[in-house]
Design a protein around this motif. Structure first.
Motif, PDB file in Angstrom:
ATOM      1  N   LYS B  96      21.888 -12.256  -9.247  1.00 43.76           N
ATOM      2  CA  LYS B  96      21.663 -11.412  -8.019  1.00 43.76           C
ATOM      3  C   LYS B  96      22.651 -11.080  -7.095  1.00 43.76           C
ATOM      4  CE  LYS B  96      17.980 -10.848  -4.546  1.00 43.76           C
ATOM      5  NZ  LYS B  96      17.294 -11.457  -3.534  1.00 43.76           N
ATOM      6  N   GLY B  97      22.718  -9.845  -7.042  1.00 41.81           N
ATOM      7  CA  GLY B  97      23.834  -8.900  -6.093  1.00 41.81           C
ATOM      8  C   GLY B  97      25.160  -9.261  -6.354  1.00 41.81           C
ATOM      9  N   GLU B  98      25.459  -9.842  -7.533  1.00 41.23           N
ATOM     10  CA  GLU B  98      26.882 -10.185  -7.796  1.00 41.23           C
ATOM     11  C   GLU B  98      27.864  -8.787  -7.732  1.00 41.23           C
ATOM     12  OE1 GLU B  98      29.264 -12.430 -11.247  1.00 41.23           O
ATOM     13  OE2 GLU B  98      28.059 -10.623 -12.059  1.00 41.23           O
ATOM     14  N   VAL B  99      27.270  -7.592  -8.034  1.00 35.57           N
ATOM     15  CA  VAL B  99      28.249  -6.523  -8.151  1.00 35.57           C
ATOM     16  C   VAL B  99      28.404  -6.131  -6.412  1.00 35.57           C
ATOM     17  CG1 VAL B  99      28.377  -3.986  -8.841  1.00 35.57           C
ATOM     18  CG2 VAL B  99      27.872  -5.756 -10.337  1.00 35.57           C
ATOM     19  N   SER B 100      27.223  -5.994  -5.705  1.00 32.28           N
ATOM     20  CA  SER B 100      27.166  -5.644  -4.370  1.00 32.28           C
ATOM     21  C   SER B 100      28.216  -6.540  -3.488  1.00 32.28           C
ATOM     22  CB  SER B 100      25.665  -5.881  -3.598  1.00 32.28           C
ATOM     23  OG  SER B 100      24.886  -5.171  -4.354  1.00 32.28           O
ATOM     24  N   LYS B 101      28.021  -7.804  -3.956  1.00 33.66           N
ATOM     25  CA  LYS B 101      29.093  -8.849  -3.260  1.00 33.66           C
ATOM     26  C   LYS B 101      30.566  -8.513  -3.623  1.00 33.66           C
ATOM     27  CE  LYS B 101      25.626 -12.715  -3.477  1.00 33.66           C
ATOM     28  NZ  LYS B 101      25.215 -13.585  -4.410  1.00 33.66           N
ATOM     29  N   LYS B 102      30.766  -8.146  -4.915  1.00 41.40           N
ATOM     30  CA  LYS B 102      32.086  -7.759  -5.205  1.00 41.40           C
ATOM     31  C   LYS B 102      32.709  -6.672  -4.405  1.00 41.40           C
ATOM     32  CE  LYS B 102      32.668  -9.269  -9.952  1.00 41.40           C
ATOM     33  NZ  LYS B 102      32.800  -8.510 -11.357  1.00 41.40           N
ATOM     34  N   TYR B 103      31.701  -5.559  -4.140  1.00 39.86           N
ATOM     35  CA  TYR B 103      32.263  -4.424  -3.368  1.00 39.86           C
ATOM     36  C   TYR B 103      32.087  -4.671  -1.689  1.00 39.86           C
ATOM     37  CZ  TYR B 103      32.483  -1.376  -7.218  1.00 39.86           C
ATOM     38  OH  TYR B 103      32.865  -0.832  -8.351  1.00 39.86           O
ATOM     39  N   GLY B 104      31.600  -5.867  -1.366  1.00 40.42           N
ATOM     40  CA  GLY B 104      31.412  -6.384  -0.082  1.00 40.42           C
ATOM     41  C   GLY B 104      30.325  -5.806   0.840  1.00 40.42           C
ATOM     42  N   VAL B 105      29.113  -5.498  -0.134  1.00 38.84           N
ATOM     43  CA  VAL B 105      28.025  -4.846   0.487  1.00 38.84           C
ATOM     44  C   VAL B 105      26.863  -5.502   0.328  1.00 38.84           C
ATOM     45  CG1 VAL B 105      29.045  -2.339   0.864  1.00 38.84           C
ATOM     46  CG2 VAL B 105      27.835  -3.063  -1.246  1.00 38.84           C
ATOM     47  N   TYR B 106      26.762  -6.850   0.494  1.00 38.60           N
ATOM     48  CA  TYR B 106      25.749  -7.544  -0.064  1.00 38.60           C
ATOM     49  C   TYR B 106      25.085  -8.317   1.566  1.00 38.60           C
ATOM     50  CZ  TYR B 106      22.313 -10.619  -2.298  1.00 38.60           C
ATOM     51  OH  TYR B 106      21.077 -11.259  -2.485  1.00 38.60           O
ATOM     52  N   ASN B 107      23.835  -8.220   1.723  1.00 37.59           N
ATOM     53  CA  ASN B 107      23.150  -8.809   2.929  1.00 37.59           C
ATOM     54  C   ASN B 107      22.686 -10.041   2.433  1.00 37.59           C
ATOM     55  OD1 ASN B 107      21.337  -9.697   5.069  1.00 37.59           O
ATOM     56  ND2 ASN B 107      21.429  -7.522   5.773  1.00 37.59           N
ATOM     57  N   GLU B 108      23.455 -11.400   2.908  1.00 34.14           N
ATOM     58  CA  GLU B 108      22.906 -12.793   2.346  1.00 34.14           C
ATOM     59  C   GLU B 108      21.599 -12.898   3.073  1.00 34.14           C
ATOM     60  OE1 GLU B 108      24.474 -14.809   0.322  1.00 34.14           O
ATOM     61  OE2 GLU B 108      26.515 -13.810   0.239  1.00 34.14           O
ATOM     62  N   GLU B 109      21.502 -12.646   4.260  1.00 30.20           N
ATOM     63  CA  GLU B 109      20.466 -12.988   5.048  1.00 30.20           C
ATOM     64  C   GLU B 109      19.020 -12.440   4.472  1.00 30.20           C
ATOM     65  OE1 GLU B 109      19.097 -12.280   9.632  1.00 30.20           O
ATOM     66  OE2 GLU B 109      21.169 -12.915   9.199  1.00 30.20           O
ATOM     67  N   GLU B 110      19.052 -11.062   4.206  1.00 30.60           N
ATOM     68  CA  GLU B 110      17.779 -10.538   3.466  1.00 30.60           C
ATOM     69  C   GLU B 110      17.752 -10.503   2.100  1.00 30.60           C
ATOM     70  OE1 GLU B 110      16.037  -7.199   5.328  1.00 30.60           O
ATOM     71  OE2 GLU B 110      17.043  -7.769   7.202  1.00 30.60           O
ATOM     72  N   GLY B 111      18.912 -10.806   1.529  1.00 28.36           N
ATOM     73  CA  GLY B 111      19.049 -10.996  -0.152  1.00 28.36           C
ATOM     74  C   GLY B 111      18.989  -9.841  -0.617  1.00 28.36           C
ATOM     75  N   ARG B 112      19.675  -8.616  -0.290  1.00 26.88           N
ATOM     76  CA  ARG B 112      19.648  -7.158  -0.625  1.00 26.88           C
ATOM     77  C   ARG B 112      21.025  -6.543  -0.626  1.00 26.88           C
ATOM     78  NH1 ARG B 112      19.861  -4.584   3.716  1.00 26.88           N
ATOM     79  NH2 ARG B 112      18.862  -4.661   5.218  1.00 26.88           N
ATOM     80  N   SER B 113      21.191  -5.513  -1.144  1.00 28.83           N
ATOM     81  CA  SER B 113      22.291  -4.631  -0.660  1.00 28.83           C
ATOM     82  C   SER B 113      22.293  -3.996   0.414  1.00 28.83           C
ATOM     83  CB  SER B 113      22.409  -3.686  -1.997  1.00 28.83           C
ATOM     84  OG  SER B 113      22.460  -4.157  -3.283  1.00 28.83           O
ATOM     85  N   ASP B 114      23.451  -3.720   1.143  1.00 26.87           N
ATOM     86  CA  ASP B 114      23.387  -3.021   2.146  1.00 26.87           C
ATOM     87  C   ASP B 114      23.204  -1.372   1.730  1.00 26.87           C
ATOM     88  OD1 ASP B 114      23.980  -4.825   4.016  1.00 26.87           O
ATOM     89  OD2 ASP B 114      26.092  -4.785   3.547  1.00 26.87           O
ATOM     90  N   ARG B 115      23.127  -0.493   2.697  1.00 21.11           N
ATOM     91  CA  ARG B 115      23.026   1.049   2.219  1.00 21.11           C
ATOM     92  C   ARG B 115      24.550   1.414   2.527  1.00 21.11           C
ATOM     93  NH1 ARG B 115      18.684   3.787   1.947  1.00 21.11           N
ATOM     94  NH2 ARG B 115      17.217   2.541   3.099  1.00 21.11           N
ATOM     95  N   ALA B 116      25.122   1.502   1.401  1.00 20.89           N
ATOM     96  CA  ALA B 116      26.424   2.024   1.318  1.00 20.89           C
ATOM     97  C   ALA B 116      26.945   2.847   0.201  1.00 20.89           C
ATOM     98  CB  ALA B 116      27.450   0.571   1.283  1.00 20.89           C
TER      99      ALA B 116
END
Lengths: 173, 155
Positions: B96-116
């Motif tokens: 979950k969210g692996e690619v978002s994390k690589k791009y630095g746009v993952y919101n850990e608190e809410e467990g979802r991608s940022d709007r980016a």
């Protein structure tokens, strides 16, 4: 994001009110969008209250994938404009938004006394299609993210029609 | 968040229940990656619906677009069908969210991608990136400006 109206209001735009009015309001709207329908009477009220202080410009931003009649309605208003009845058609569409379909547009054209053959021909015209697309593209460029979007004197306004009315009222006081 | 000039991290994600896409599939094209928090946003003119209207304008700049969220592939399918989307939504679902994390746009608190937003050039380098407040639809003006300057530089 950028919040500047691009391009600025020019001779290709439909303008209501005095060109010299100090407050310029541009709406990017979709004739089938219910939020634009709700904004319509608010704009009317604004024009009534502020009179020659404001000029109003409408640019097309049809969300054709969500609203099947948005594009044809935009073309219908432009086609009516070629016969000198842009605002009459614009108003008539919003006043009958609940019944919007192709048939309604022809009916409105008839009610407005348009040359129907010419109207039908203009609906198909490449030039009008390009006008509507140019409006849409200018909206993309100006940072429009949904309809309706308003620009006041070239700056994106962060809010809906009611917020805009309140802002004008406050600044007039 | 990854900035302009960075090599875009590769990814392989499901774009449909039986089809996956990777960054390398888009080599030779400009690619817009639109990370967003979740499918089924309630507003009628939401961000994905907006981009759906703009595909032909993106195509003028030889650009394709992918929407990215942590929703699963079947969820994307249903959402995409309901909004009549003509571009792919990819599932950053497992891990979950692996690619978002690589791009630095993952919101850990809410467990979802940022709007980016990212615009990636034909060689796979990030040409522009933008992080939007989650509640704000960022529109497309930044994307178009980035695509325009890419096109101008190549001309």
């Amino acid at each position: 994001m950028s919040s500047q109206l691009k391009p600025a209001v020019n001779e290709r735009d439909h303008l209501q009110g005095a060109a010299s009015a100090p407050i310029e309001i541009v709406e990017y709207g979709d004739f089938q969008c219910p939020h634009c329908g709700a904004a319509y009477p608010v704009i009317k009220k604004m024009q009534e209250v502020f009179g020659d202080q404001i000029k109003f410009i409408f640019r097309n931003f049809p969300l054709s994938e969500s609203h099947q009649y948005a594009k044809i309605a935009a073309l219908a208003a432009e086609a009516a404009g070629l016969q000198g009845k842009y605002w009459e058609m614009h108003d008539a569409i919003y006043e009958n938004q609940g019944q919007l379909n192709d048939g309604l547009l022809y009916e409105l054209a008839q009610n407005l006394g348009l040359d129907e053959q010419q109207f039908e021909q203009d609906l198909q015209s490449t030039a009008l299609n390009e006008k509507v697309e140019a409006d849409f593209e200018s909206g993309m460029r100006s940072g429009v993210s949904g309809t309706p979007s308003f620009f006041v004197n070239g700056q994106k306004f962060d809010g809906g029609a009611e917020d805009l009315y309140d802002m004008l009222k406050d600044s007039a006081e | 968040m990854l900035e302009k000039g960075t090599k875009a991290p590769d990814f392989k994600l499901f774009a449909a229940p039986d089809k996956s896409v990777s960054l390398t599939d888009f080599k030779g094209k400009n690619l817009i990656l639109a990370f967003y928090p979740a499918d089924w946003s309630p507003v009628c003119s939401d961000q994905m619906a907006l981009y759906n209207e703009m595909l032909k304008y993106f195509a003028k700049y030889d650009a394709e677009i992918l929407g990215v969220s942590v929703d699963g592939k079947w969820c994307h399918k249903a959402f995409s069908e309901s909004r009549n989307l003509h571009f792919s939504l990819v599932a950053d679902f497992e891990p979950k969210g692996e690619v978002s994390k690589k791009y630095g746009v993952y919101n850990e608190e809410e467990g979802r991608s940022d709007r980016a937003l990212f615009v990636i050039d034909k060689e796979g380098t990030i040409a522009w990136s933008y992080l939007s407040p989650a509640a704000v639809n960022p529109g497309a003006d930044g994307i178009l400006d980035a695509l325009e300057s890419l096109t101008r530089n190549n001309a």
